[in-house]
Design a protein around this motif. Structure first.
Motif, PDB file in Angstrom:
ATOM      1  N   MET A 117      56.064   5.106  12.242  1.00 35.63           N
ATOM      2  CA  MET A 117      55.883   6.285  12.122  1.00 35.63           C
ATOM      3  C   MET A 117      54.586   6.691  11.044  1.00 35.63           C
ATOM      4  SD  MET A 117      58.516   7.483  13.711  1.00 35.63           S
ATOM      5  CE  MET A 117      58.465   8.963  13.121  1.00 35.63           C
ATOM      6  N   GLY A 118      54.293   5.683  10.368  1.00 32.79           N
ATOM      7  CA  GLY A 118      53.160   5.856   9.623  1.00 32.79           C
ATOM      8  C   GLY A 118      53.519   6.432   8.065  1.00 32.79           C
ATOM      9  N   GLU A 119      52.902   6.413   7.038  1.00 36.48           N
ATOM     10  CA  GLU A 119      52.974   6.993   6.018  1.00 36.48           C
ATOM     11  C   GLU A 119      52.688   8.203   5.425  1.00 36.48           C
ATOM     12  OE1 GLU A 119      51.465   3.743   3.475  1.00 36.48           O
ATOM     13  OE2 GLU A 119      53.149   2.208   3.998  1.00 36.48           O
ATOM     14  N   LYS A 120      51.878   8.687   6.290  1.00 35.21           N
ATOM     15  CA  LYS A 120      51.428  10.157   6.055  1.00 35.21           C
ATOM     16  C   LYS A 120      51.963  11.270   7.271  1.00 35.21           C
ATOM     17  CE  LYS A 120      47.194   8.345   3.724  1.00 35.21           C
ATOM     18  NZ  LYS A 120      45.756   8.139   3.817  1.00 35.21           N
ATOM     19  N   GLU A 121      51.831  12.308   7.053  1.00 34.24           N
ATOM     20  CA  GLU A 121      52.121  13.358   7.557  1.00 34.24           C
ATOM     21  C   GLU A 121      51.464  13.431   9.097  1.00 34.24           C
ATOM     22  OE1 GLU A 121      52.831  18.170   7.931  1.00 34.24           O
ATOM     23  OE2 GLU A 121      52.071  17.335   6.278  1.00 34.24           O
ATOM     24  N   GLY A 122      51.984  13.380  10.135  1.00 33.03           N
ATOM     25  CA  GLY A 122      51.434  13.302  11.512  1.00 33.03           C
ATOM     26  C   GLY A 122      50.759  11.741  11.975  1.00 33.03           C
ATOM     27  N   GLU A 123      51.028  10.887  11.215  1.00 33.03           N
ATOM     28  CA  GLU A 123      50.305   9.563  11.367  1.00 33.03           C
ATOM     29  C   GLU A 123      51.249   9.063  12.527  1.00 33.03           C
ATOM     30  OE1 GLU A 123      47.966   6.995   7.839  1.00 33.03           O
ATOM     31  OE2 GLU A 123      50.524   6.747   8.388  1.00 33.03           O
ATOM     32  N   ASN A 124      52.393   9.514  12.969  1.00 39.17           N
ATOM     33  CA  ASN A 124      53.105   8.834  13.898  1.00 39.17           C
ATOM     34  C   ASN A 124      52.682   9.115  15.262  1.00 39.17           C
ATOM     35  OD1 ASN A 124      54.162  11.199  12.898  1.00 39.17           O
ATOM     36  ND2 ASN A 124      55.463  11.367  14.684  1.00 39.17           N
ATOM     37  N   PHE A 125      51.740  10.194  15.477  1.00 41.55           N
ATOM     38  CA  PHE A 125      51.188  10.482  16.739  1.00 41.55           C
ATOM     39  C   PHE A 125      49.546   9.800  16.841  1.00 41.55           C
ATOM     40  CE2 PHE A 125      52.915  14.796  15.771  1.00 41.55           C
ATOM     41  CZ  PHE A 125      54.095  14.285  16.339  1.00 41.55           C
ATOM     42  N   HIS A 126      49.281   9.004  15.652  1.00 38.06           N
ATOM     43  CA  HIS A 126      48.173   7.864  16.042  1.00 38.06           C
ATOM     44  C   HIS A 126      48.444   6.625  16.683  1.00 38.06           C
ATOM     45  CE1 HIS A 126      45.128  10.154  13.440  1.00 38.06           C
ATOM     46  NE2 HIS A 126      46.023  10.729  12.935  1.00 38.06           N
ATOM     47  N   PRO A 127      47.672   5.914  17.227  1.00 37.36           N
ATOM     48  CA  PRO A 127      47.957   4.908  17.888  1.00 37.36           C
ATOM     49  C   PRO A 127      48.628   3.769  17.198  1.00 37.36           C
ATOM     50  CG  PRO A 127      45.547   5.338  18.527  1.00 37.36           C
ATOM     51  CD  PRO A 127      45.931   6.299  17.282  1.00 37.36           C
ATOM     52  N   THR A 128      49.537   3.125  17.413  1.00 38.49           N
ATOM     53  CA  THR A 128      50.538   1.995  16.859  1.00 38.49           C
ATOM     54  C   THR A 128      49.630   0.679  17.309  1.00 38.49           C
ATOM     55  OG1 THR A 128      52.349   3.502  16.759  1.00 38.49           O
ATOM     56  CG2 THR A 128      52.517   1.080  16.256  1.00 38.49           C
ATOM     57  N   LEU A 129      48.994  -0.105  16.699  1.00 34.87           N
ATOM     58  CA  LEU A 129      48.378  -1.353  17.058  1.00 34.87           C
ATOM     59  C   LEU A 129      48.684  -2.381  16.177  1.00 34.87           C
ATOM     60  CD1 LEU A 129      45.097   0.365  17.890  1.00 34.87           C
ATOM     61  CD2 LEU A 129      46.871   0.019  19.386  1.00 34.87           C
ATOM     62  N   PHE A 130      49.574  -3.186  16.294  1.00 37.81           N
ATOM     63  CA  PHE A 130      49.940  -4.221  15.665  1.00 37.81           C
ATOM     64  C   PHE A 130      49.809  -5.635  16.250  1.00 37.81           C
ATOM     65  CE2 PHE A 130      53.410  -1.148  13.792  1.00 37.81           C
ATOM     66  CZ  PHE A 130      52.508  -0.561  12.964  1.00 37.81           C
ATOM     67  N   GLU A 131      50.149  -6.682  15.523  1.00 41.33           N
ATOM     68  CA  GLU A 131      50.051  -7.971  16.092  1.00 41.33           C
ATOM     69  C   GLU A 131      51.150  -8.052  17.156  1.00 41.33           C
ATOM     70  OE1 GLU A 131      47.827 -10.375  15.588  1.00 41.33           O
ATOM     71  OE2 GLU A 131      46.933  -9.947  13.869  1.00 41.33           O
ATOM     72  N   ASP A 132      52.233  -7.569  17.117  1.00 42.87           N
ATOM     73  CA  ASP A 132      53.281  -7.876  18.182  1.00 42.87           C
ATOM     74  C   ASP A 132      53.846  -6.749  18.965  1.00 42.87           C
ATOM     75  OD1 ASP A 132      54.518  -6.446  16.000  1.00 42.87           O
ATOM     76  OD2 ASP A 132      56.351  -7.556  15.980  1.00 42.87           O
ATOM     77  N   PHE A 133      53.118  -5.409  18.732  1.00 41.70           N
ATOM     78  CA  PHE A 133      53.375  -4.070  19.166  1.00 41.70           C
ATOM     79  C   PHE A 133      52.303  -3.335  19.425  1.00 41.70           C
ATOM     80  CE2 PHE A 133      55.841   0.107  18.611  1.00 41.70           C
ATOM     81  CZ  PHE A 133      56.331   0.067  19.922  1.00 41.70           C
ATOM     82  N   VAL A 134      52.101  -2.764  20.615  1.00 43.31           N
ATOM     83  CA  VAL A 134      51.284  -1.482  20.877  1.00 43.31           C
ATOM     84  C   VAL A 134      51.854  -0.279  21.237  1.00 43.31           C
ATOM     85  CG1 VAL A 134      50.572  -2.511  23.034  1.00 43.31           C
ATOM     86  CG2 VAL A 134      49.052  -0.844  21.783  1.00 43.31           C
ATOM     87  N   PHE A 135      51.556   0.800  20.686  1.00 38.30           N
ATOM     88  CA  PHE A 135      52.063   2.119  21.463  1.00 38.30           C
ATOM     89  C   PHE A 135      50.919   3.126  21.300  1.00 38.30           C
ATOM     90  CE2 PHE A 135      54.044   6.048  21.498  1.00 38.30           C
ATOM     91  CZ  PHE A 135      55.094   6.070  22.200  1.00 38.30           C
ATOM     92  N   ALA A 136      50.564   3.638  22.398  1.00 40.13           N
ATOM     93  CA  ALA A 136      49.064   4.632  22.176  1.00 40.13           C
ATOM     94  C   ALA A 136      49.167   5.604  23.252  1.00 40.13           C
ATOM     95  CB  ALA A 136      47.975   3.923  22.194  1.00 40.13           C
ATOM     96  N   TRP A 137      49.542   6.877  22.869  1.00 36.66           N
ATOM     97  CA  TRP A 137      49.187   7.940  23.733  1.00 36.66           C
ATOM     98  C   TRP A 137      47.729   7.996  23.845  1.00 36.66           C
ATOM     99  CZ3 TRP A 137      53.399   9.306  26.235  1.00 36.66           C
ATOM    100  CH2 TRP A 137      54.615   9.443  25.404  1.00 36.66           C
ATOM    101  N   GLY A 138      47.375   8.947  25.098  1.00 35.52           N
ATOM    102  CA  GLY A 138      45.915   9.232  25.301  1.00 35.52           C
ATOM    103  C   GLY A 138      45.250   9.922  24.365  1.00 35.52           C
TER     104      GLY A 138
END
Length: 561
Positions: A117-138
């Protein structure tokens, strides 16, 4: 919810885990994405352009303009790796001087987020790029602002060996404008697959929730099957991707893009909490596959916000109607939703003034205007449904209007006159004044008249409604906004808020009259915490919850055949 202005074209889902290969083809953009922990390495090879240079821009989704912060190491080259001149024009734009030649653009995508979800407003729409998980819209993609290049087919190859499981929402795309709706997801995820009316559905889940995966899958399947039945046509090409990721009490929602539906509910809530709000979210996002996307698409020349009352409002109505028709809502539950929607309508100061014309420019900048699109739009859908049933003696419903709009949208995107013509064709009655007054104009919605015609009992009485009690200079609500005025006698005034206060922090839930709101304001260099209940008493018309238990079922039952 997020990506309300994204169009739908239906794509294939595939599982990819093989080396990246770029094959040159005429009039095809070759896209290669190397997925590494915490990083995406993007390579885009474009055919020759008609222009000597090509401008690339980041995408501004859901009102968030800062995706450029994720982009670095941008380079461009031609055959034999000869470097091209690349100039950054501003934070969101770069120009590549390619001299009409075929060229390759490469860059790196990272993300500063620490949680999905991120820690700032709107951050949940940015790519999630972790060691064990990736989630990215185009929205991590740079878009070529060149008509030829942006309209050409895209072939995608993904290298994702860093993750044990990886999914991408398509292999090929009709154009680059479609490619920006790709979804990449993988890593430490749970994967299930089932079939529904001939469709292969992939469920990709990450995180822990207060309900079992199987319960979620059963409920979602019920909703998807029902909405296909309502619309009379299945526009979902298989497979469909449904993702479930963790939200929290302060930040939850959902998105639909192409054939991918993603929800991020409060992980601590059971599935049936707040009258199945998690499943209602799925019902909302899935219905966008018909409404607000290619199936029922509005005129692209009209700014996005203008038709949000239809694309978001009617979709919100169908989300609640679906739960009611499928007996997840009781009669009383559905009546309660209608009454809550009326209270929101009456308490929002923009309900009458946020016309479609105003939404063209203020939808993303003013949160209260944005709420009008959802809420007044849903109430318009309710009134349309009741009026259609009353005018046709129960033989037609809003389902018929939506199906008619789908047929017309196959020929051309709709405008206001198409909705009016469809209503008049469906009911054989004139809708022009109703539409001009209540859709395009500022005349209050005629709840009592329509309820009386439908033989639904209603009464006006004192109700507690949500009221922050102040307005800001910009009209919305964000950090550093300045309070323009404070309503006399409001809870905000009693708590000590003053015109000129600068908002430095806040915590509250829209339309929640049972919990306190907390605001941090700055005044003359000093910060003060204000706590108050955001509520006021006002007289509002409401449906009678007990007397209408039988009558409201005209909406639960489909059209009489």
């Amino acid at each position: 919810m997020k990506k309300a202005g994204i169009t739908v074209a239906l794509l294939m889902l595939m599982f990819l885990s093989y080396p990246m290969v770029v094959l040159a083809q005429q009039n095809v953009t070759e896209a290669a994405i190397k997925v590494l922990p915490k990083t995406l390495r993007v390579s885009l090879t474009f055919p020759g352009s008609e222009q000597d240079s090509v401008i690339f821009k980041t995408i501004n989704e859901a009102g968030q303009p800062d995706y450029h912060k994720n982009i670095s190491q941008l380079e461009a080259s031609i055959k034999n790796s000869k470097q091209l001149v690349v100039k950054q024009l501003n934070e969101q734009e770069w120009v590549v001087f390619n001299n009409k030649q075929k060229f390759t653009l490469t860059y790196t995508v990272t993300s500063p987020k620490k949680t999905f979800m991120g820690e700032k407003e709107g951050e949940n729409f940015h790519p999630t790029l972790f060691e064990d998980f990736v989630f990215a819209w185009g929205n991590f993609l740079l878009v070529p602002h060149d008509k030829v290049l942006s309209s050409q087919k895209v072939k995608l190859t993904v290298y994702a060996k860093a993750y044990p499981k990886f999914f991408v929402s398509a292999k090929t795309f009709p154009s680059f404008n479609d490619f920006v709706n790709v979804l990449l997801i993988g890593g430490d995820v749970r994967h299930y697959e089932n079939r529904l009316i001939g469709i292969s559905i992939h469920y990709i889940m990450h995180g822990s929730f207060a309900f079992p995966d199987t319960a979620f899958i059963r409920a979602v399947s019920k909703v998807l099957e029902a909405q296909i039945r309502y619309m009379g046509i299945n526009i979902q090409r298989q497979p469909l991707l449904v993702t479930l990721t963790e939200g929290n009490a302060d930040n939850s929602g959902g998105t639909v893009v192409r054939n991918a539906i993603s929800v991020y509910p409060d992980k601590s809530k059971p599935l049936e909490a707040n009258k199945y709000d998690i499943i209602r979210l799925i019902a909302h996002e899935n219905f966008h596959l018909w409404n607000g996307q290619d199936a029922i698409a509005s005129d692209p020349a009209t700014p996005e916000g203008y038709y949000k009352w239809f694309s978001e409002g009617f979709t919100e109505y169908y989300a609640n109607l679906t739960l009611y028709r499928e007996h997840m809502y009781s009669n009383e539950d559905f009546i309660d939703w209608v009454n809550q929607a009326i209270r929101k309508y009456e308490s929002n100061p923009y309900s009458l003034t946020a016309t479609p014309e105003r939404m063209k420019t203020e939808y993303w900048t003013n949160s209260s205007v944005r709420n009008v699109a959802y809420n007044r739009g849903a109430l318009l859908a309710l009134l349309f449904d009741l009026k259609i049933k009353q005018m046709t003696d129960g033989h037609k419903s809003l389902d018929d209007l939506m199906q008619m709009m789908m047929k017309k949208s196959r020929e051309k995107p709709f405008v206001d006159s198409d909705i009016i013509a469809s209503l008049q064709e469906l009911t054989q009655q004139d809708w022009s004044k109703f539409y001009a007054d209540h859709v395009l104009g500022t005349t209050p919605l005629p709840f009592k008249q329509v309820f009386d015609d439908a033989q639904l009992l209603s009464a006006t009485g004192a109700q507690a409604v949500f009221d922050l009690g102040f307005s800001t200079e910009l009209g919305g609500l964000g950090l550093n906004d300045v309070v323009a005025s404070v309503a006399v006698g409001s809870s905000a005034e009693k708590a000590g808020m003053l015109a000129g206060d600068v908002l430095k922090g806040f915590s509250f839930k829209w339309d929640n009259v049972n919990d306190d709101a907390v605001f941090i304001v700055e005044r003359q260099g000093k910060r003060t915490k204000l706590i108050y209940r955001p509520v006021k008493q006002t007289r509002i018309l409401q449906l009678a919850e007990t007397e209408n238990v039988t009558g409201i079922q005209i909406l639960r039952n489909g059209p009489q055949q």
